[in-house]
Design a protein around this motif. Structure first.
Motif, PDB file in Angstrom:
ATOM      1  N   MET A 282       0.808  -1.218   0.000  1.00 36.44           N
ATOM      2  CA  MET A 282       0.000   0.000   0.000  1.00 36.44           C
ATOM      3  C   MET A 282       0.850   1.281   0.000  1.00 36.44           C
ATOM      4  O   MET A 282       0.346   2.348  -0.320  1.00 36.44           O
ATOM      5  CB  MET A 282      -0.961   0.004   1.199  1.00 36.44           C
ATOM      6  CG  MET A 282      -2.096  -0.971   1.026  1.00 36.44           C
ATOM      7  SD  MET A 282      -3.151  -0.509  -0.368  1.00 36.44           S
ATOM      8  CE  MET A 282      -3.671  -2.087  -0.970  1.00 36.44           C
ATOM      9  N   CYS A 283       2.113   1.157   0.355  1.00 42.31           N
ATOM     10  CA  CYS A 283       2.985   2.339   0.339  1.00 42.31           C
ATOM     11  C   CYS A 283       3.707   2.503  -0.996  1.00 42.31           C
ATOM     12  O   CYS A 283       4.624   3.320  -1.110  1.00 42.31           O
ATOM     13  CB  CYS A 283       3.999   2.276   1.485  1.00 42.31           C
ATOM     14  SG  CYS A 283       3.218   2.498   3.086  1.00 42.31           S
ATOM     15  N   LYS A 284       3.300   1.763  -1.999  1.00 41.68           N
ATOM     16  CA  LYS A 284       4.090   1.812  -3.237  1.00 41.68           C
ATOM     17  C   LYS A 284       4.010   3.168  -3.942  1.00 41.68           C
ATOM     18  O   LYS A 284       4.960   3.565  -4.606  1.00 41.68           O
ATOM     19  CB  LYS A 284       3.751   0.647  -4.165  1.00 41.68           C
ATOM     20  CG  LYS A 284       2.503   0.753  -4.977  1.00 41.68           C
ATOM     21  CD  LYS A 284       2.449  -0.450  -5.918  1.00 41.68           C
ATOM     22  CE  LYS A 284       1.111  -0.503  -6.624  1.00 41.68           C
ATOM     23  NZ  LYS A 284       0.954  -1.670  -7.469  1.00 41.68           N
ATOM     24  N   ALA A 285       2.919   3.886  -3.765  1.00 42.76           N
ATOM     25  CA  ALA A 285       2.857   5.208  -4.407  1.00 42.76           C
ATOM     26  C   ALA A 285       3.968   6.114  -3.865  1.00 42.76           C
ATOM     27  O   ALA A 285       4.645   6.819  -4.623  1.00 42.76           O
ATOM     28  CB  ALA A 285       1.496   5.855  -4.186  1.00 42.76           C
ATOM     29  N   GLU A 286       4.167   6.082  -2.558  1.00 44.31           N
ATOM     30  CA  GLU A 286       5.224   6.922  -1.962  1.00 44.31           C
ATOM     31  C   GLU A 286       6.596   6.517  -2.504  1.00 44.31           C
ATOM     32  O   GLU A 286       7.435   7.369  -2.794  1.00 44.31           O
ATOM     33  CB  GLU A 286       5.225   6.811  -0.430  1.00 44.31           C
ATOM     34  CG  GLU A 286       3.907   7.192   0.247  1.00 44.31           C
ATOM     35  CD  GLU A 286       3.422   8.584  -0.118  1.00 44.31           C
ATOM     36  OE1 GLU A 286       4.270   9.480  -0.328  1.00 44.31           O
ATOM     37  OE2 GLU A 286       2.195   8.781  -0.216  1.00 44.31           O
ATOM     38  N   ARG A 287       6.805   5.208  -2.660  1.00 43.60           N
ATOM     39  CA  ARG A 287       8.100   4.759  -3.188  1.00 43.60           C
ATOM     40  C   ARG A 287       8.282   5.206  -4.636  1.00 43.60           C
ATOM     41  O   ARG A 287       9.331   5.729  -5.016  1.00 43.60           O
ATOM     42  CB  ARG A 287       8.236   3.220  -3.096  1.00 43.60           C
ATOM     43  CG  ARG A 287       8.407   2.712  -1.680  1.00 43.60           C
ATOM     44  CD  ARG A 287       8.857   1.254  -1.648  1.00 43.60           C
ATOM     45  NE  ARG A 287       7.883   0.336  -2.240  1.00 43.60           N
ATOM     46  CZ  ARG A 287       6.801  -0.127  -1.605  1.00 43.60           C
ATOM     47  NH1 ARG A 287       6.574   0.225  -0.354  1.00 43.60           N
ATOM     48  NH2 ARG A 287       5.975  -0.959  -2.205  1.00 43.60           N
ATOM     49  N   MET A 288       7.228   5.044  -5.435  1.00 39.46           N
ATOM     50  CA  MET A 288       7.345   5.451  -6.845  1.00 39.46           C
ATOM     51  C   MET A 288       7.553   6.965  -6.930  1.00 39.46           C
ATOM     52  O   MET A 288       8.276   7.451  -7.794  1.00 39.46           O
ATOM     53  CB  MET A 288       6.093   5.044  -7.628  1.00 39.46           C
ATOM     54  CG  MET A 288       5.999   3.552  -7.843  1.00 39.46           C
ATOM     55  SD  MET A 288       4.696   3.079  -9.032  1.00 39.46           S
ATOM     56  CE  MET A 288       3.216   3.372  -8.097  1.00 39.46           C
TER      57      MET A 288
ATOM     58  N   LYS B 185       3.326  14.057  -8.912  1.00 39.02           N
ATOM     59  CA  LYS B 185       2.195  14.661  -8.195  1.00 39.02           C
ATOM     60  C   LYS B 185       1.577  15.681  -9.128  1.00 39.02           C
ATOM     61  O   LYS B 185       2.285  16.356  -9.867  1.00 39.02           O
ATOM     62  CB  LYS B 185       2.668  15.316  -6.896  1.00 39.02           C
ATOM     63  CG  LYS B 185       2.992  14.295  -5.841  1.00 39.02           C
ATOM     64  CD  LYS B 185       3.044  14.883  -4.440  1.00 39.02           C
ATOM     65  CE  LYS B 185       3.162  13.732  -3.445  1.00 39.02           C
ATOM     66  NZ  LYS B 185       3.387  14.179  -2.067  1.00 39.02           N
ATOM     67  N   ARG B 186       0.270  15.751  -9.102  1.00 36.77           N
ATOM     68  CA  ARG B 186      -0.453  16.725  -9.917  1.00 36.77           C
ATOM     69  C   ARG B 186      -1.418  17.448  -8.991  1.00 36.77           C
ATOM     70  O   ARG B 186      -1.679  16.989  -7.882  1.00 36.77           O
ATOM     71  CB  ARG B 186      -1.266  16.027 -11.005  1.00 36.77           C
ATOM     72  CG  ARG B 186      -0.450  15.109 -11.898  1.00 36.77           C
ATOM     73  CD  ARG B 186      -1.376  14.487 -12.937  1.00 36.77           C
ATOM     74  NE  ARG B 186      -0.707  13.459 -13.714  1.00 36.77           N
ATOM     75  CZ  ARG B 186       0.058  13.679 -14.778  1.00 36.77           C
ATOM     76  NH1 ARG B 186       0.269  14.923 -15.190  1.00 36.77           N
ATOM     77  NH2 ARG B 186       0.610  12.691 -15.441  1.00 36.77           N
TER      78      ARG B 186
ATOM     79  N   ASN C 255      -0.837  16.133  -5.374  1.00 32.39           N
ATOM     80  CA  ASN C 255      -0.914  14.775  -4.847  1.00 32.39           C
ATOM     81  C   ASN C 255      -0.864  13.793  -6.004  1.00 32.39           C
ATOM     82  O   ASN C 255      -0.968  14.191  -7.159  1.00 32.39           O
ATOM     83  CB  ASN C 255      -2.224  14.592  -4.077  1.00 32.39           C
ATOM     84  CG  ASN C 255      -1.973  14.014  -2.703  1.00 32.39           C
ATOM     85  OD1 ASN C 255      -1.122  13.139  -2.532  1.00 32.39           O
ATOM     86  ND2 ASN C 255      -2.697  14.498  -1.732  1.00 32.39           N
ATOM     87  N   PHE C 256      -0.737  12.508  -5.690  1.00 36.61           N
ATOM     88  CA  PHE C 256      -0.872  11.505  -6.741  1.00 36.61           C
ATOM     89  C   PHE C 256      -2.341  11.482  -7.174  1.00 36.61           C
ATOM     90  O   PHE C 256      -3.216  11.642  -6.320  1.00 36.61           O
ATOM     91  CB  PHE C 256      -0.438  10.133  -6.220  1.00 36.61           C
ATOM     92  CG  PHE C 256       0.952  10.137  -5.657  1.00 36.61           C
ATOM     93  CD1 PHE C 256       2.018  10.596  -6.429  1.00 36.61           C
ATOM     94  CD2 PHE C 256       1.215   9.708  -4.361  1.00 36.61           C
ATOM     95  CE1 PHE C 256       3.316  10.610  -5.917  1.00 36.61           C
ATOM     96  CE2 PHE C 256       2.500   9.726  -3.847  1.00 36.61           C
ATOM     97  CZ  PHE C 256       3.545  10.186  -4.624  1.00 36.61           C
ATOM     98  N   ILE C 257      -2.584  11.272  -8.467  1.00 41.90           N
ATOM     99  CA  ILE C 257      -3.979  11.318  -8.941  1.00 41.90           C
ATOM    100  C   ILE C 257      -4.838  10.237  -8.276  1.00 41.90           C
ATOM    101  O   ILE C 257      -6.062  10.319  -8.296  1.00 41.90           O
ATOM    102  CB  ILE C 257      -4.102  11.211 -10.488  1.00 41.90           C
ATOM    103  CG1 ILE C 257      -3.415   9.973 -11.009  1.00 41.90           C
ATOM    104  CG2 ILE C 257      -3.553  12.454 -11.163  1.00 41.90           C
ATOM    105  CD1 ILE C 257      -4.364   8.865 -11.312  1.00 41.90           C
ATOM    106  N   PHE C 258      -4.191   9.246  -7.665  1.00 37.86           N
ATOM    107  CA  PHE C 258      -4.925   8.181  -6.980  1.00 37.86           C
ATOM    108  C   PHE C 258      -5.876   8.744  -5.932  1.00 37.86           C
ATOM    109  O   PHE C 258      -6.896   8.143  -5.609  1.00 37.86           O
ATOM    110  CB  PHE C 258      -3.953   7.209  -6.299  1.00 37.86           C
ATOM    111  CG  PHE C 258      -2.930   6.620  -7.232  1.00 37.86           C
ATOM    112  CD1 PHE C 258      -3.188   6.513  -8.597  1.00 37.86           C
ATOM    113  CD2 PHE C 258      -1.713   6.164  -6.749  1.00 37.86           C
ATOM    114  CE1 PHE C 258      -2.258   5.961  -9.470  1.00 37.86           C
ATOM    115  CE2 PHE C 258      -0.771   5.605  -7.609  1.00 37.86           C
ATOM    116  CZ  PHE C 258      -1.043   5.507  -8.969  1.00 37.86           C
TER     117      PHE C 258
END
Ligand code: GN1
Ligand code: MG
Length: 367
Positions: A199-205, A213-214, A245-248
């Motif tokens: 679940m932390c993969k967005a932060e790693r990417m 981030k957009r 933020n990430f678009i997620f």
């Protein structure tokens, strides 16, 4: 609050027309909102709002962000030759004294915007309004893709999963109200731990530089949109959390609220589940307006985003339960645990739909 006091606050702003009446509007839990009715039919009515400075510690930053966002969107709509622009983007009124978009009165922060006539908000979504919501949030991100200013982070680390897990670990270590040893809490902590790395993969990417981030809205619930009487989205409102933020964030948080069969605090876990009809409609609308700028890595990870937000909200509700219920208002002692459990069950349901979600997204892209 008294009329005279409210009128005094309104008089700080550069309003047109004379104020006839000021009355409470809506039922927001964070900001206090009033409708300001003017006497002249040729002048607009207004919305007066007190910004909650406990949730938003830097109101100046919030309003600078909102000023930049609304004027950028306005320019885009004008350049595209749109009609009815006043109903498609909010207009905030500057103060007479310094031209800022907020006034400080007795230590409280106030802002004033033009009231959008003949528009409504909704509390629940059907597939048609989800499709429109998807398009609207995609369009919102698209219009802001080239905003020339760097927006501030109005709540630091708001949707940072590593930070939310860190907060949870800290409260587990301190156990201030003695709830950590409850077997149901232990079971939930195991489910959380089992998924923490993924679940932390967005932060790693993000750190590796593969995920941008957009400018995002970051509170994409359906009731943060205004619809006209033909059921079409006019504009996106409640812009306090607009930040990079990430678009997620926007994609995932809409589905977390809009695609759960029941409300986020429903205690009947068998009724909780992920509504694929809403998922499909929202995804279709979102991709229609956002695919022109989304990177492959963002599109591939939309199913991850659908899982991330129930997971994050489970972590946040459990954190508050273990802290002694300080952040969210509770109607009964277990309320926060029930919310956390509801979100965990939503996550299980999302996980069971992964292949179907991936197939649907591929299908949308091939159209
Ligand atoms: C809060 O206040 P509201 O309902 O817009 C929270 C969201 C959560 C939501 C859960 C500033 O949103 O992040 O998803 O509760 N907003 C803040 O109900 O913490
Ligand atoms: Mg809100």
């Amino acid at each position: 609050m008294e009329q005279n006091q409210l009128k005094l606050i309104v008089s700080k702003f550069d309003v047109k027309g004379s104020v006839e009446e000021i009355k409470p509007l809506g039922a927001g839990l964070i900001n206090d909102t009033y409708k300001v009715v003017t006497a002249e039919s040729t002048e607009p009515d207004y919305v007066l709002q007190r910004v909650n400075e406990n949730v938003f510690p830097d109101v100046d930053m919030v309003m600078r962000n909102i000023g930049a966002v609304t004027s950028h969107i306005r320019q885009k709509l004008e350049a595209a030759g749109e009609d009815d622009i006043e109903r498609k983007v909010l207009r905030f009124i500057p103060t007479k004294a310094d031209g800022k978009l907020y006034a400080v009165v007795d230590g409280k922060y106030w802002r004033l915007m033009v009231f959008i006539p003949n528009a409504i908000t909704k509390q629940a979504v059907d597939p048609a309004s989800s499709r429109d919501a998807g398009r609207a949030f995609g369009r919102f991100q698209a219009m802001l893709a080239d905003i020339p200013v760097q927006l501030g982070e109005t709540i630091k680390d708001f949707h940072n999963m590593e930070f939310r897990l860190q907060q949870l670990r800290e409260v587990v270590a301190k156990d201030p109200v003695g709830r950590v040893s409850e077997p149901k809490v232990q079971r939930m902590l195991q489910e959380i731990d089992a998924r923490a790395f993924e679940m932390c993969k967005a932060e790693r990417m993000g750190r590796e530089g593969t995920l941008p981030k957009r400018v995002c809205h970051c509170d994409t619930k359906v009731n943060n949109m205004m619809f006209n009487d033909r059921n079409e989205v006019l504009c996106v409102i409640d812009l306090d959390t607009v930040m990079p933020n990430f678009i997620f964030s926007d994609y995932g948080d809409f589905l977390r609220t809009g695609a759960n069969f029941v409300a986020e605090d429903n205690a009947d876990m068998a009724a909780v589940g992920f509504n694929m009809e809403i998922f499909k409609a929202f995804t279709e609308g979102y991709l229609e307006s956002a695919r022109s700028f989304l990177l492959p890595v963002e599109i591939e990870n939309l199913p991850y985003a659908a899982a991330l937000f129930p997971y994050m909200q489970c972590v946040r509700f459990l954190w508050d339960y273990l802290s002694g219920d300080k952040y969210w208002k509770c109607q009964y002692p277990e309320h926060n645990f029930v919310r956390a459990n509801n979100q965990l069950h939503l996550l299980f349901s999302v996980e069971s739909h992964y292949p179907e979600m991936q197939a649907f997204i591929r299908q949308c892209l091939n159209k």
